[in-house]
Design an enzyme around this catalytic site. Structure first.
Site, PDB file in Angstrom:
ATOM      1  CE1 TYR A  35      -3.629   2.650   0.633  1.00  0.00           C
ATOM      2  CE2 TYR A  35      -2.257   3.315   2.366  1.00  0.00           C
ATOM      3  CZ  TYR A  35      -3.223   3.549   1.571  1.00  0.00           C
ATOM      4  OH  TYR A  35      -3.940   4.697   1.579  1.00  0.00           O
ATOM      5  CE  LYS A  41      -2.498   5.476  -2.342  1.00  0.00           C
ATOM      6  NZ  LYS A  41      -3.741   6.347  -3.033  1.00  0.00           N
TER       7      LYS A  41
END
Length: 325
Positions: free
Chosen positions: A198, A202
């Site tokens: 994740y 980002k």
């Protein structure tokens, strides 16, 4: 530390529906625009008379959102329309862009808002890519590339620096920054670590934003901005409820975090000289001193004294999408 603290507890938003100028004639596309932050952003844009496309996978959810927004804004001169889009399927992304091009000749702002966080281990896209990487980076990259001609057409009759692509990052890139900005080995071969995967996406959104600004800013007049909307009480962490519960005291309303995206897309503070900037909640341009040194170096080419990681990540996305243009 001050920059970190102010992202947890942001100052009052500077751009809201109360001081947003009318957006008549502007065409906007918001991915994931029928829930959470995206929904709140769409409400503001439609209330300001914009022509808004809500892109997502569920026509039923979109239609309910459209009906509710119209009912709440009966005097709007804008329009709302659903655009089918599945970011985890590059064939769907290609078809969605094709459909959009049959409806519009220009696009003024693209908000790459939709994303996924911490899905079950082993979750992959239709093309077999780790799901977070596919949904948060590769799908938005392809969508942006396919819509660049419409953004470029909007530049011709729009104020300078007003045609934009907005990418969605997260505070986590500052709280847990990867060494070296990003480790491309873990991008090419994602580990069995949902959190790291994740974070990579980002950071990847930041890198794509800066690289797009470098590639199309000077030549085409398009602005690219990444932003951390702020922690929001939405369903993004539906697959990681313990994190949501732990973070709950620091979470903001979806409307407040939508103001960050509104600022990134429409604030006049963001000029061509600020192209590639990073926006903090609820609408502030981050200073370079507020950004992790490794990430800052990653956004710069080797020729400019950086590590060139943004270029590498861009080329990785190009490789993944080359069969879908």
């Amino acid at each position: 530390m001050g920059a970190q603290w102010s992202q947890f507890f942001p100052p009052t938003p500077s751009l809201t529906e109360s001081n947003l100028e009318p957006q008549d004639g502007k065409v906007f596309l918001v991915t994931g625009g029928y829930s959470g932050i995206g929904l709140e952003l769409v409400k503001v844009l439609y209330g300001a008379h914009g022509r808004v496309y809500i892109a997502g996978r569920s026509p039923d959810k979109a239609q309910r959102a459209i009906e509710d927004i119209r009912a709440a804004n009966p005097s709007s001169r804008g329009s709302l329309e659903f655009l089918h889009l599945e970011l985890d399927d590059l064939n769907s992304v290609k078809e969605s862009a094709r459909e959009f091009r049959t409806k519009e000749s220009k696009l003024h702002v693209l908000w790459n808002n939709a994303g996924v966080s911490w899905p079950p281990l082993g979750s992959v896209s239709k093309q077999g890519t780790e799901l977070q990487l596919a949904t948060n980076c590769i799908g938005p990259f392809l969508l942006t590339q396919l819509l660049l001609p419409l953004l470029e057409k909007a530049v011709a009759d729009s104020p300078a620096a007003s045609v934009r692509v907005v990418w969605t990052s997260s505070h986590i890139v500052d709280l847990q920054p990867p060494a070296g900005g990003i480790d491309m080995a873990t991008v090419r071969t994602p580990p069995q670590d949902r959190g790291l995967n994740y974070i990579n996406t980002k950071v990847g959104n930041c890198l794509l934003s800066c690289e797009l600004a470098r590639r199309v800013g000077p030549s085409r007049g398009i602005v690219s901005v990444a932003q951390n909307p702020g922690g929001a009480a939405t369903n993004l962490f539906r697959d990681n409820l313990w994190m949501k519960y732990l973070a709950y005291p620091l979470l903001n309303s979806a409307r407040k975090t939508a103001y960050t995206e509104l600022y990134a897309g429409l604030s006049s503070d963001i000029t061509m000289e600020k192209n590639g900037c990073y926006v903090h909640p609820f609408g502030r341009i981050a200073h370079e001193t507020d950004i992790n040194k490794d990430r800052l170096e990653a956004t710069r080419t080797e020729e400019d004294g950086g590590s060139g990681k943004a270029k590498q990540f861009w080329e990785f996305c190009e490789e993944k999408t080359r069969d879908y243009y």
